[in-house]
Design an enzyme around this catalytic site. Sequence first.
Site, PDB file in Angstrom:
ATOM      1  N   ASP A  64       0.885  -1.301  -0.082  1.00 42.30           N
ATOM      2  CA  ASP A  64      -0.196   0.062   0.028  1.00 42.30           C
ATOM      3  C   ASP A  64       0.946   1.266   0.103  1.00 42.30           C
ATOM      4  O   ASP A  64       1.442   1.649   0.919  1.00 42.30           O
ATOM      5  CB  ASP A  64      -0.950   0.069   1.150  1.00 42.30           C
ATOM      6  N   SER A 145      -1.117  13.195 -15.187  1.00 37.03           N
ATOM      7  CA  SER A 145      -2.238  13.447 -15.730  1.00 37.03           C
ATOM      8  C   SER A 145      -2.490  14.815 -16.405  1.00 37.03           C
ATOM      9  O   SER A 145      -1.741  15.533 -15.832  1.00 37.03           O
ATOM     10  CB  SER A 145      -3.666  13.266 -14.467  1.00 37.03           C
ATOM     11  N   TYR A 159      -7.146  16.050  -6.457  1.00 32.75           N
ATOM     12  CA  TYR A 159      -6.647  15.256  -7.444  1.00 32.75           C
ATOM     13  C   TYR A 159      -5.927  16.016  -8.386  1.00 32.75           C
ATOM     14  O   TYR A 159      -4.641  15.770  -8.646  1.00 32.75           O
ATOM     15  CB  TYR A 159      -7.682  14.465  -8.328  1.00 32.75           C
ATOM     16  N   LYS A 163      -1.749  15.990  -8.665  1.00 28.39           N
ATOM     17  CA  LYS A 163      -1.066  15.880  -9.851  1.00 28.39           C
ATOM     18  C   LYS A 163      -0.199  16.995 -10.321  1.00 28.39           C
ATOM     19  O   LYS A 163       0.995  17.129 -10.852  1.00 28.39           O
ATOM     20  CB  LYS A 163      -2.138  15.413 -10.909  1.00 28.39           C
TER      21      LYS A 163
END
Length: 244
Positions: A64, A145, A159, A163
């Site tokens: 993890d 991304s 998010y 990124k």
Amino acid sequence: MDRWQGKIAVVTGASSGIGAATAKALANAGMVVIGLARRIERVEALKADLEGSAKDRLHAAKCDVSKEEDILQTFRWIEEQFGGVDVLVNNAATFIKTKLVDTDNSEKLREIMNTNVMGLVFCTREAFQSMKKRSVDGHIVHINSIAGHSTALPNMNMYCASKYAVTALTETMRQEFKQEGTKIKITSISPGAVNTEMISQALRDSGAPLLEPKDIAEAILYAVGTPPRVQVHELTIKPVGEGR
């Protein structure tokens, strides 16, 4: 990819999507691949898609990446079992739909940053140390991304921030690798929408253009397969017709 034959590649988030496609592509290209994932059984299942000796070159490790101790233990195991790391693909990431102004989302926000940013930083640190110690001119690939270059994306607040951090860290790491006297390469690959488990069913049903995971895996093979004198620092890959 000739110079990577039999060398060790580590792929995080290898249980599905881009990570799974990358693990298979690297194994088919002749590398020994250790796929890191929480769902280790799904990495093991990828062997069914491989033929011949490629099956034996794919290995699974439970990890993890949001937990530093998991990362440290896993990279110690890789060193003991395989000798070290030559290529690292930081693919593991999570997307949780939330708002920054919500009052009950603290753990969600931490999970995004711990996985997408700190996990990437710690995996890169351990891989870099392995490469430097063995005088290996390795390669580290970040799966970034288009969200790392634009905030005009609905419901992707933290998010996007994570990124953007990957975009900044890629250049910082390139400079640090150089300052450390190495020729270790680093590449950021920024896809648009990819047909993975992270994509909502509503987006699929909308008919929006999507990339396939293998498209990104092929881009990784291109970047890693460049001659030692060439460093592909940033690749942006969008499906034809994407509106953003």
